[in-house]
Design a protein around this motif. Structure first.
Motif, mmCIF file in Angstrom:
data_model
loop_
_atom_site.group_PDB
_atom_site.id
_atom_site.type_symbol
_atom_site.label_atom_id
_atom_site.label_comp_id
_atom_site.label_asym_id
_atom_site.label_seq_id
_atom_site.Cartn_x
_atom_site.Cartn_y
_atom_site.Cartn_z
ATOM 1 N N TYR A 33 -6.555 -1.352 5.846
ATOM 2 C CA TYR A 33 -7.701 -1.462 5.919
ATOM 3 C C TYR A 33 -7.939 -2.501 4.676
ATOM 4 O O TYR A 33 -7.699 -2.197 3.574
ATOM 5 C CB TYR A 33 -8.527 -0.363 5.887
ATOM 6 C CG TYR A 33 -10.068 -0.982 5.652
ATOM 7 C CD1 TYR A 33 -11.012 -1.314 6.902
ATOM 8 C CD2 TYR A 33 -10.588 -0.836 4.465
ATOM 9 C CE1 TYR A 33 -12.226 -1.520 6.776
ATOM 10 C CE2 TYR A 33 -11.822 -1.168 4.224
ATOM 11 C CZ TYR A 33 -12.802 -1.675 5.345
ATOM 12 O OH TYR A 33 -13.892 -2.042 5.326
ATOM 13 N N PHE A 57 -7.130 -3.168 9.988
ATOM 14 C CA PHE A 57 -8.537 -3.026 10.418
ATOM 15 C C PHE A 57 -9.178 -3.674 9.268
ATOM 16 O O PHE A 57 -9.164 -3.907 8.150
ATOM 17 C CB PHE A 57 -8.938 -1.458 10.495
ATOM 18 C CG PHE A 57 -8.041 -0.701 11.540
ATOM 19 C CD1 PHE A 57 -8.798 -0.578 12.588
ATOM 20 C CD2 PHE A 57 -6.806 -0.006 11.105
ATOM 21 C CE1 PHE A 57 -7.918 0.280 13.720
ATOM 22 C CE2 PHE A 57 -6.351 0.739 12.122
ATOM 23 C CZ PHE A 57 -6.767 0.543 13.263
ATOM 24 N N ASP A 61 -17.012 -3.597 13.629
ATOM 25 C CA ASP A 61 -16.582 -2.575 14.582
ATOM 26 C C ASP A 61 -16.034 -1.223 14.152
ATOM 27 O O ASP A 61 -15.046 -0.715 14.736
ATOM 28 C CB ASP A 61 -15.582 -3.092 15.647
ATOM 29 C CG ASP A 61 -16.077 -4.322 16.369
ATOM 30 O OD1 ASP A 61 -17.309 -4.366 16.697
ATOM 31 O OD2 ASP A 61 -15.215 -5.411 16.629
ATOM 32 N N ASN A 62 -16.703 -0.630 12.950
ATOM 33 C CA ASN A 62 -16.244 0.372 12.419
ATOM 34 C C ASN A 62 -14.905 0.612 12.107
ATOM 35 O O ASN A 62 -13.987 1.607 12.207
ATOM 36 C CB ASN A 62 -16.560 1.722 13.406
ATOM 37 C CG ASN A 62 -18.135 1.803 13.530
ATOM 38 O OD1 ASN A 62 -18.842 1.682 12.679
ATOM 39 N ND2 ASN A 62 -18.506 2.075 14.914
ATOM 40 N N GLN A 65 -13.573 3.567 9.729
ATOM 41 C CA GLN A 65 -13.628 4.887 10.345
ATOM 42 C C GLN A 65 -12.477 4.819 11.306
ATOM 43 O O GLN A 65 -11.505 5.717 11.438
ATOM 44 C CB GLN A 65 -14.783 5.089 10.932
ATOM 45 C CG GLN A 65 -16.004 5.323 10.137
ATOM 46 C CD GLN A 65 -16.647 4.140 9.416
ATOM 47 O OE1 GLN A 65 -16.317 3.005 9.825
ATOM 48 N NE2 GLN A 65 -17.297 4.431 8.240
ATOM 49 N N LYS A 66 -11.993 3.776 12.040
ATOM 50 C CA LYS A 66 -10.937 3.605 12.938
ATOM 51 C C LYS A 66 -9.441 3.910 12.131
ATOM 52 O O LYS A 66 -8.671 4.565 12.548
ATOM 53 C CB LYS A 66 -10.777 2.347 13.755
ATOM 54 C CG LYS A 66 -11.894 2.438 14.631
ATOM 55 C CD LYS A 66 -11.955 1.199 15.606
ATOM 56 C CE LYS A 66 -13.081 0.742 16.390
ATOM 57 N NZ LYS A 66 -13.056 -0.315 17.042
ATOM 58 N N ALA A 69 -9.025 7.655 11.009
ATOM 59 C CA ALA A 69 -8.990 8.799 11.879
ATOM 60 C C ALA A 69 -7.548 9.283 12.122
ATOM 61 O O ALA A 69 -6.710 8.706 12.190
ATOM 62 C CB ALA A 69 -9.541 8.074 13.414
ATOM 63 N N THR A 109 -14.807 11.162 7.679
ATOM 64 C CA THR A 109 -14.016 10.720 8.685
ATOM 65 C C THR A 109 -12.590 11.637 8.620
ATOM 66 O O THR A 109 -11.761 11.934 9.641
ATOM 67 C CB THR A 109 -13.475 9.305 8.747
ATOM 68 O OG1 THR A 109 -14.919 8.486 8.947
ATOM 69 C CG2 THR A 109 -12.595 9.035 10.057
#
Length: 332
Positions: A33, A57, A61-62, A65-66, A69, A109
């Motif tokens: 990220y 990422f 679009d979050n 958090q993606k 996860a 998360t």
């Protein structure tokens, strides 16, 4: 099966760190990220023939958090690098907000992940993460680590140089305690696996200690404004992350220095050794499947090392308070 996440993966530390984690055969999923370029870094790394699936990422679009996860290990090298003339205090003003926001995402998360903080100044950013986790009622001191491994790596390298044989550096082990900036870095040379010659003059020892403490300045100066210690930090970060993963998978007997919260087994005894009430300190910690199993004491130290520790403590207390206050003090 281990999912590792790098927050700040497109930066000077993040890219080589991500590369090294991709080569770790225990990592089966690697999420990257950053605010820019993370998908490109991920695609590049995905061509390497190792098991880890890599995905990048961005914030939309979050994405954060993606990325987080299902994370088991989260490494945070995010932040701006130190430039010539910039102190770690200057860094704090910028990096504290970055770390706070990332910590909030982890707390909501991936609250059970092992969190490894590289972002400087570590002496303050680790307390920032802890305070955010406390606000979200997910703080577990066993799972939060400040990565001070670069100080250990430098100590090993520089001691080998003083001994006149750089080939010794992989096997030289020098405990480094205290914190991760300047005078808070205290190498316990008296406990080196490869003792220094007894006839070594005091000025040489003092120079060695100073070089370990301020090795980062050496790199910043040599790069002439073009960066800080990125490659060596990535190496050290990967070394520490690998040991965390080995412990996570059940290996016992791993002891590594790390800047940790002292409200856990061994912490009170260490504070008595230090003669100071404080909440964080870098000390040798025993790792287990749940993180820190025990914080070890300082052992027998030389009088000169006690002087160094006493000099480090006020700086540490101030840095810790700065991090805690950043989260606790209401912003107007």
């Amino acid at each position: 099966m281990v999912k590792a996440v790098v927050l700040g993966a497109a930066g000077g530390i993040g890219q080589p760190l991500s590369l090294l984690l991709k080569t770790n055969l225990e990592v089966t999923e690697l999420a990257l990220y950053d605010i820019v370029n993370a998908p490109g870094v991920a695609v590049d790394l995905s061509h390497i023939a190792t098991p880890a699936k890599v995905e990048g990422f961005l914030p939309p679009d979050n994405g954060l958090q993606k990325a987080l996860a299902g994370a088991e290990v989260v490494v945070i090298p995010a932040g701006v690098p130190r430039k010539p003339g910039m102190t770690r205090d200057d860094l704090f003003k910028i990096n504290a907000g970055i770390v706070r926001d990332l910590a909030t995402a982890i707390a909501t998360t991936a609250p059970k992940a092992f969190v490894l903080v590289i972002s400087n100044p570590v002496n303050s950013t680790v307390p920032i993460v802890a305070e955010v986790f406390k606000q979200h009622k997910v703080f577990d001191p066993k799972r939060l680590f400040g990565v001070t491994t670069l100080d250990v790596v430098r100590a090993s390298t520089f001691v080998a140089e003083v001994l006149g044989d750089r080939s010794l550096s992989p096997s030289v082990a020098v405990p480094v305690v205290g914190g991760h900036s300047g005078v808070t870095i205290v190498p316990l040379l008296s406990q080196s696996s490869h003792p220094l010659p007894s006839n070594l003059d005091t000025s040489t020892i003092d120079s060695l200690v100073n070089r370990i403490q301020f090795g980062g300045d050496e790199v910043v100066k040599a790069k002439d404004g073009a960066g800080s210690a990125t490659l060596s930090m990535a190496y050290a970060g990967a070394e520490f992350t690998t040991k965390i993963i080995r412990a996570l998978k059940g290996e016992r007997g791993i002891i590594v220095p790390s800047y940790v919260n002292l409200t856990q087994e061994g912490g009170e005894a260490l504070k008595k050794d230090l003669g100071k009430e404080l909440d964080y300190f870098s000390a040798p910690v025993e790792l287990g499947p749940n993180g820190v199993e025990k914080i070890n004491g300082l052992g027998a130290i030389a009088p000169a090392e006690r002087v160094l520790i006493d000099a480090a403590l006020p700086e540490l207390v101030a840095s810790i308070e700065k991090g805690v206050s950043f989260i606790q003090t209401p912003k107007l």
